[in-house]
Design a protein around this motif. Structure first.
Motif, PDB file in Angstrom:
ATOM      1  N   VAL A  10       0.872  -1.184   0.000  1.00  0.00           N
ATOM      2  CA  VAL A  10       0.000   0.000   0.000  1.00  0.00           C
ATOM      3  C   VAL A  10       0.908   1.232   0.000  1.00  0.00           C
ATOM      4  O   VAL A  10       1.680   1.418   0.941  1.00  0.00           O
ATOM      5  CB  VAL A  10      -0.943  -0.020   1.228  1.00  0.00           C
ATOM      6  CG1 VAL A  10      -1.732   1.273   1.328  1.00  0.00           C
ATOM      7  CG2 VAL A  10      -1.882  -1.218   1.166  1.00  0.00           C
ATOM      8  N   PRO A  11       0.841   2.053  -1.044  1.00  0.00           N
ATOM      9  CA  PRO A  11       1.785   3.176  -1.168  1.00  0.00           C
ATOM     10  C   PRO A  11       1.820   4.123   0.029  1.00  0.00           C
ATOM     11  O   PRO A  11       2.881   4.650   0.365  1.00  0.00           O
ATOM     12  CB  PRO A  11       1.296   3.924  -2.414  1.00  0.00           C
ATOM     13  CG  PRO A  11       0.398   2.988  -3.133  1.00  0.00           C
ATOM     14  CD  PRO A  11      -0.107   1.984  -2.146  1.00  0.00           C
ATOM     15  N   ALA A  68      -6.722 -13.679  -3.425  1.00  0.00           N
ATOM     16  CA  ALA A  68      -5.603 -12.744  -3.245  1.00  0.00           C
ATOM     17  C   ALA A  68      -5.893 -11.807  -2.083  1.00  0.00           C
ATOM     18  O   ALA A  68      -6.999 -11.254  -1.989  1.00  0.00           O
ATOM     19  CB  ALA A  68      -5.377 -11.931  -4.516  1.00  0.00           C
ATOM     20  N   MET A  69      -4.902 -11.622  -1.190  1.00  0.00           N
ATOM     21  CA  MET A  69      -5.066 -10.651  -0.103  1.00  0.00           C
ATOM     22  C   MET A  69      -5.007  -9.252  -0.706  1.00  0.00           C
ATOM     23  O   MET A  69      -4.039  -8.908  -1.385  1.00  0.00           O
ATOM     24  CB  MET A  69      -3.979 -10.816   0.959  1.00  0.00           C
ATOM     25  CG  MET A  69      -4.194 -12.018   1.848  1.00  0.00           C
ATOM     26  SD  MET A  69      -3.165 -12.020   3.338  1.00  0.00           S
ATOM     27  CE  MET A  69      -1.543 -12.146   2.644  1.00  0.00           C
ATOM     28  N   VAL A  70      -6.057  -8.460  -0.443  1.00  0.00           N
ATOM     29  CA  VAL A  70      -6.159  -7.149  -1.085  1.00  0.00           C
ATOM     30  C   VAL A  70      -6.293  -5.994  -0.098  1.00  0.00           C
ATOM     31  O   VAL A  70      -6.217  -4.825  -0.484  1.00  0.00           O
ATOM     32  CB  VAL A  70      -7.327  -7.107  -2.095  1.00  0.00           C
ATOM     33  CG1 VAL A  70      -7.144  -8.180  -3.166  1.00  0.00           C
ATOM     34  CG2 VAL A  70      -8.679  -7.281  -1.397  1.00  0.00           C
ATOM     35  N   GLY A  71      -6.514  -6.297   1.185  1.00  0.00           N
ATOM     36  CA  GLY A  71      -6.680  -5.232   2.165  1.00  0.00           C
ATOM     37  C   GLY A  71      -6.619  -5.767   3.579  1.00  0.00           C
ATOM     38  O   GLY A  71      -6.679  -6.977   3.809  1.00  0.00           O
ATOM     39  N   CYS A  72      -6.475  -4.829   4.517  1.00  0.00           N
ATOM     40  CA  CYS A  72      -6.451  -5.219   5.929  1.00  0.00           C
ATOM     41  C   CYS A  72      -6.906  -4.038   6.788  1.00  0.00           C
ATOM     42  O   CYS A  72      -6.948  -2.901   6.340  1.00  0.00           O
ATOM     43  CB  CYS A  72      -5.055  -5.671   6.353  1.00  0.00           C
ATOM     44  SG  CYS A  72      -3.817  -4.369   6.308  1.00  0.00           S
ATOM     45  N   GLY A  93      -4.933   0.481   8.353  1.00  0.00           N
ATOM     46  CA  GLY A  93      -5.750  -0.175   7.350  1.00  0.00           C
ATOM     47  C   GLY A  93      -5.344   0.297   5.979  1.00  0.00           C
ATOM     48  O   GLY A  93      -4.806   1.387   5.817  1.00  0.00           O
ATOM     49  N   GLY A  94      -5.588  -0.540   5.019  1.00  0.00           N
ATOM     50  CA  GLY A  94      -5.281  -0.168   3.654  1.00  0.00           C
ATOM     51  C   GLY A  94      -5.805  -1.190   2.682  1.00  0.00           C
ATOM     52  O   GLY A  94      -6.037  -2.351   3.028  1.00  0.00           O
ATOM     53  N   VAL A  95      -5.983  -0.730   1.455  1.00  0.00           N
ATOM     54  CA  VAL A  95      -6.428  -1.566   0.350  1.00  0.00           C
ATOM     55  C   VAL A  95      -5.460  -1.337  -0.800  1.00  0.00           C
ATOM     56  O   VAL A  95      -5.075  -0.190  -1.072  1.00  0.00           O
ATOM     57  CB  VAL A  95      -7.879  -1.209  -0.072  1.00  0.00           C
ATOM     58  CG1 VAL A  95      -8.314  -2.017  -1.289  1.00  0.00           C
ATOM     59  CG2 VAL A  95      -8.845  -1.426   1.089  1.00  0.00           C
TER      60      VAL A  95
END
Length: 146
Positions: free
Chosen positions: A20-21, A51-55, A72-74
């Motif tokens: 995540v940038p 696929a893991m895409v966010g948390c 958190g991020g996506v």
């Protein structure tokens, strides 16, 4: 395309955040571990097609009945698909179940998409902490849970 939300590990979440940038660079994993160690916490992960895409991570920090939504991020290519909303909803359900009445978090003024997301989803700004540059002002938000 179905979004799968599940409880995961800090290690898995850090793998996501590493892509995540807004989290470049990540701090040492010991820093993150120290924040949640011996505290009530949650680590949520989101998958799409395996696929893991966010948390989204949070922990008990405040004595006023609120839960702190910490990180958190996506991944950029999966934004605007409802992933952040699904993660936030799951955190709210979990927090209510654990007896929390509010969720709080901080963001920087430069993260306009995060601010817009928070306001759209029922958070209120309750404090602004000036920093060196206007883009680095800390904005604190809170949401009262039902």
């Amino acid at each position: 395309m179905a979004i799968e939300i599940y409880h995961g590990t800090l290690s898995e979440a850090l793998k996501v955040l590493g892509s995540v940038p807004e989290f470049d660079p990540l701090l040492d994993s010991d820093y993150y571990e120290g924040k949640i160690k011996n505290k009530a916490h949650i680590v949520l992960l989101a998958k799409i097609d395996g696929a893991m895409v966010g948390c989204k991570l949070g922990y008990h920090k405040h004595k006023d009945g609120s839960f702190y939504s910490w990180l958190g991020g996506v991944l950029p290519e999966y934004r605007k698909l409802g992933v952040a909303k699904a993660l936030a909803n799951e955190m709210e359900v979990w927090a209510l179940d654990k007896g929390y009445s509010k969720i709080r978090f901080k963001t920087l003024n430069r993260h306009k998409a995060m601010l817009a997301f928070a306001l759209k989803n029922g958070f209120d700004i309750f404090n602004v902490k000036p920093k060196d540059e206007l883009e680095n002002y800390r904005i604190e938000l809170i949401k009262h849970l039902k």
